[in-house]
Design a protein around this motif. Structure first.
Motif, PDB file in Angstrom:
ATOM      1  N   ALA A  49       0.538  -0.961  -0.561  1.00  0.00           N
ATOM      2  CA  ALA A  49       0.304   0.385  -0.117  1.00  0.00           C
ATOM      3  C   ALA A  49       1.245   1.050   0.081  1.00  0.00           C
ATOM      4  O   ALA A  49       0.685   2.299  -0.345  1.00  0.00           O
ATOM      5  N   VAL A  50       2.089   1.498   0.271  1.00  0.00           N
ATOM      6  CA  VAL A  50       3.014   2.540   0.654  1.00  0.00           C
ATOM      7  C   VAL A  50       3.946   2.051   0.382  1.00  0.00           C
ATOM      8  O   VAL A  50       4.670   1.016   0.227  1.00  0.00           O
ATOM      9  N   GLY A  51       4.533   2.814  -1.330  1.00  0.00           N
ATOM     10  CA  GLY A  51       5.628   2.563  -2.018  1.00  0.00           C
ATOM     11  C   GLY A  51       7.011   2.683  -1.704  1.00  0.00           C
ATOM     12  O   GLY A  51       8.202   2.785  -1.744  1.00  0.00           O
ATOM     13  N   VAL A  52       6.824   3.254  -0.026  1.00  0.00           N
ATOM     14  CA  VAL A  52       8.620   3.466   0.196  1.00  0.00           C
ATOM     15  C   VAL A  52       9.149   2.516   1.207  1.00  0.00           C
ATOM     16  O   VAL A  52       8.927   1.509   1.724  1.00  0.00           O
ATOM     17  N   ASP A  69      -9.707   5.202   8.301  1.00  0.00           N
ATOM     18  CA  ASP A  69      -9.089   6.529   8.446  1.00  0.00           C
ATOM     19  C   ASP A  69      -7.569   6.397   9.208  1.00  0.00           C
ATOM     20  O   ASP A  69      -7.860   6.627  10.065  1.00  0.00           O
ATOM     21  N   THR A  70      -6.475   6.089   8.401  1.00  0.00           N
ATOM     22  CA  THR A  70      -4.990   6.134   8.766  1.00  0.00           C
ATOM     23  C   THR A  70      -4.231   7.104   7.805  1.00  0.00           C
ATOM     24  O   THR A  70      -4.590   7.015   6.695  1.00  0.00           O
ATOM     25  N   VAL A  71      -3.379   7.145   8.537  1.00  0.00           N
ATOM     26  CA  VAL A  71      -2.546   8.148   7.361  1.00  0.00           C
ATOM     27  C   VAL A  71      -0.533   7.612   7.653  1.00  0.00           C
ATOM     28  O   VAL A  71      -0.563   7.234   8.965  1.00  0.00           O
ATOM     29  N   THR A  72      -0.122   6.719   6.869  1.00  0.00           N
ATOM     30  CA  THR A  72       0.710   6.079   7.256  1.00  0.00           C
ATOM     31  C   THR A  72       2.684   6.687   7.517  1.00  0.00           C
ATOM     32  O   THR A  72       2.599   7.835   6.558  1.00  0.00           O
ATOM     33  N   VAL A  73       3.021   6.985   8.164  1.00  0.00           N
ATOM     34  CA  VAL A  73       3.991   7.748   8.304  1.00  0.00           C
ATOM     35  C   VAL A  73       5.281   6.535   8.258  1.00  0.00           C
ATOM     36  O   VAL A  73       4.820   5.619   8.835  1.00  0.00           O
ATOM     37  N   SER A  74       6.187   6.707   7.520  1.00  0.00           N
ATOM     38  CA  SER A  74       7.254   5.878   6.739  1.00  0.00           C
ATOM     39  C   SER A  74       9.162   6.115   7.872  1.00  0.00           C
ATOM     40  O   SER A  74       8.830   7.565   7.079  1.00  0.00           O
ATOM     41  N   ILE A  75       9.749   5.515   8.082  1.00  0.00           N
ATOM     42  CA  ILE A  75      10.750   6.168   8.497  1.00  0.00           C
ATOM     43  C   ILE A  75      12.403   5.151   7.504  1.00  0.00           C
ATOM     44  O   ILE A  75      12.097   3.847   8.143  1.00  0.00           O
ATOM     45  N   ASP A  76      12.792   5.415   6.137  1.00  0.00           N
ATOM     46  CA  ASP A  76      13.564   4.572   6.098  1.00  0.00           C
ATOM     47  C   ASP A  76      14.811   3.900   6.487  1.00  0.00           C
ATOM     48  O   ASP A  76      15.329   4.606   7.631  1.00  0.00           O
ATOM     49  N   GLY A  77      15.615   3.349   6.355  1.00  0.00           N
ATOM     50  CA  GLY A  77      16.766   3.040   6.744  1.00  0.00           C
ATOM     51  C   GLY A  77      17.856   4.362   7.013  1.00  0.00           C
ATOM     52  O   GLY A  77      18.996   3.821   8.005  1.00  0.00           O
ATOM     53  N   GLU A  78      17.762   5.351   6.112  1.00  0.00           N
ATOM     54  CA  GLU A  78      19.175   6.367   6.272  1.00  0.00           C
ATOM     55  C   GLU A  78      18.099   7.469   7.413  1.00  0.00           C
ATOM     56  O   GLU A  78      19.229   8.863   7.447  1.00  0.00           O
ATOM     57  N   GLY A  79      16.707   7.158   7.715  1.00  0.00           N
ATOM     58  CA  GLY A  79      16.228   8.203   8.386  1.00  0.00           C
ATOM     59  C   GLY A  79      15.211   9.740   7.839  1.00  0.00           C
ATOM     60  O   GLY A  79      14.963  10.319   9.032  1.00  0.00           O
ATOM     61  N   ILE A  81      11.845  10.315   6.454  1.00  0.00           N
ATOM     62  CA  ILE A  81      10.731  10.779   7.235  1.00  0.00           C
ATOM     63  C   ILE A  81      10.276  10.988   5.740  1.00  0.00           C
ATOM     64  O   ILE A  81       9.991  11.261   4.942  1.00  0.00           O
ATOM     65  N   TYR A  82       8.808   9.287   5.658  1.00  0.00           N
ATOM     66  CA  TYR A  82       7.658   9.559   4.345  1.00  0.00           C
ATOM     67  C   TYR A  82       6.645   9.934   5.090  1.00  0.00           C
ATOM     68  O   TYR A  82       5.921   8.853   6.093  1.00  0.00           O
ATOM     69  N   LEU A  83       5.577  10.489   4.752  1.00  0.00           N
ATOM     70  CA  LEU A  83       4.352  10.703   5.589  1.00  0.00           C
ATOM     71  C   LEU A  83       2.914  10.222   3.606  1.00  0.00           C
ATOM     72  O   LEU A  83       3.424  10.852   2.820  1.00  0.00           O
ATOM     73  N   GLU A  84       2.833   9.205   4.175  1.00  0.00           N
ATOM     74  CA  GLU A  84       2.234   8.196   2.857  1.00  0.00           C
ATOM     75  C   GLU A  84       3.167   8.245   2.080  1.00  0.00           C
ATOM     76  O   GLU A  84       4.876   7.061   2.212  1.00  0.00           O
ATOM     77  N   ASN A  85       3.560   8.217   0.984  1.00  0.00           N
ATOM     78  CA  ASN A  85       4.828   8.246  -0.250  1.00  0.00           C
ATOM     79  C   ASN A  85       5.649   9.924  -0.508  1.00  0.00           C
ATOM     80  O   ASN A  85       6.319   9.347  -1.251  1.00  0.00           O
ATOM     81  N   GLU A  86       5.411  10.552   0.176  1.00  0.00           N
ATOM     82  CA  GLU A  86       5.718  12.156  -0.063  1.00  0.00           C
ATOM     83  C   GLU A  86       7.418  12.156   1.197  1.00  0.00           C
ATOM     84  O   GLU A  86       6.295  12.023   1.775  1.00  0.00           O
ATOM     85  N   ALA A  87       8.372  11.870   0.285  1.00  0.00           N
ATOM     86  CA  ALA A  87       9.332  12.537   1.592  1.00  0.00           C
ATOM     87  C   ALA A  87       9.099  14.096   2.040  1.00  0.00           C
ATOM     88  O   ALA A  87       8.867  14.766   1.395  1.00  0.00           O
ATOM     89  N   VAL A  88       9.212  13.909   3.636  1.00  0.00           N
ATOM     90  CA  VAL A  88       9.074  15.335   4.047  1.00  0.00           C
ATOM     91  C   VAL A  88      10.937  15.958   4.883  1.00  0.00           C
ATOM     92  O   VAL A  88      11.504  14.787   4.603  1.00  0.00           O
ATOM     93  N   PRO A  89      10.174  17.372   4.132  1.00  0.00           N
ATOM     94  CA  PRO A  89      11.697  17.775   3.815  1.00  0.00           C
ATOM     95  C   PRO A  89      12.533  17.716   5.692  1.00  0.00           C
ATOM     96  O   PRO A  89      11.241  17.867   6.274  1.00  0.00           O
ATOM     97  N   VAL A  90      13.797  17.702   6.052  1.00  0.00           N
ATOM     98  CA  VAL A  90      14.196  17.717   7.161  1.00  0.00           C
ATOM     99  C   VAL A  90      13.877  18.836   7.573  1.00  0.00           C
ATOM    100  O   VAL A  90      13.621  20.629   7.316  1.00  0.00           O
ATOM    101  N   GLY A  91      13.360  18.740   9.005  1.00  0.00           N
ATOM    102  CA  GLY A  91      12.307  20.069   9.780  1.00  0.00           C
ATOM    103  C   GLY A  91      11.059  20.423   9.892  1.00  0.00           C
ATOM    104  O   GLY A  91      11.006  20.871  10.290  1.00  0.00           O
TER     105      GLY A  91
END
Length: 150
Positions: A49-52, A69-79, A81-91
């Protein structure tokens, strides 16, 4: 003297053969299309469901029911953060959490946290702390199933 044929006597000796209309439907193209649609459906259902790409930790915990009603937050191996499939900028994670907003019933959605197994525990706790600070109290952790106890 010639012989003239009247219109009624012209077709009498000959048999007029007319082909009857075919009442059959060729179902081969229909079956081909349905098989292609079935294959497409089977492939898309098995995609995550999530492409990260994350290597989830293993756990023997019982699965929980999925909440719509869920929102997926992913943290990859480098740390990262992704909100759904979109990368979140640092800070920018606190701003991204406030942008989620409340649903139609006034409740905040459930956050589903997917963290890579190689991450530092402190990084995962920092992300969870930021979620809590933004007002999200329902947080689910995603793991892979394991067959052996720790």
């Amino acid at each position: 003297m010639g012989v003239s044929l009247s219109p009624s006597s012209r077709g009498k000796g000959r048999r007029r053969s007319r082909r009857a209309a075919m009442a059959e439907i060729n179902v081969t193209p229909l079956v081909d299309v349905m098989l292609v649609l079935l294959i497409i459906f089977m492939v898309t259902v098995t995609l995550p469901a999530v492409g990260v790409p994350i290597e989830l930790p293993e756990s023997r915990a019982n699965p929980v029911e999925e909440v719509p009603d869920t929102v997926t937050v992913s943290i990859d191996g480098e740390g990262r953060i992704y909100l759904e499939n979109e990368a979140v900028p640092v800070g920018g994670f606190p701003d991204a959490l406030t942008a989620i907003g409340r649903g139609g019933d006034g409740k905040l959605p459930t956050l589903v946290l997917r963290g890579d197994r190689g991450l530092d525990y402190g990084r995962v706790m920092a992300v969870m702390g930021e979620m809590n600070r933004a007002g999200f109290t329902r947080i689910e952790l995603v793991t892979d199933g394991s067959v052996s106890p720790p």
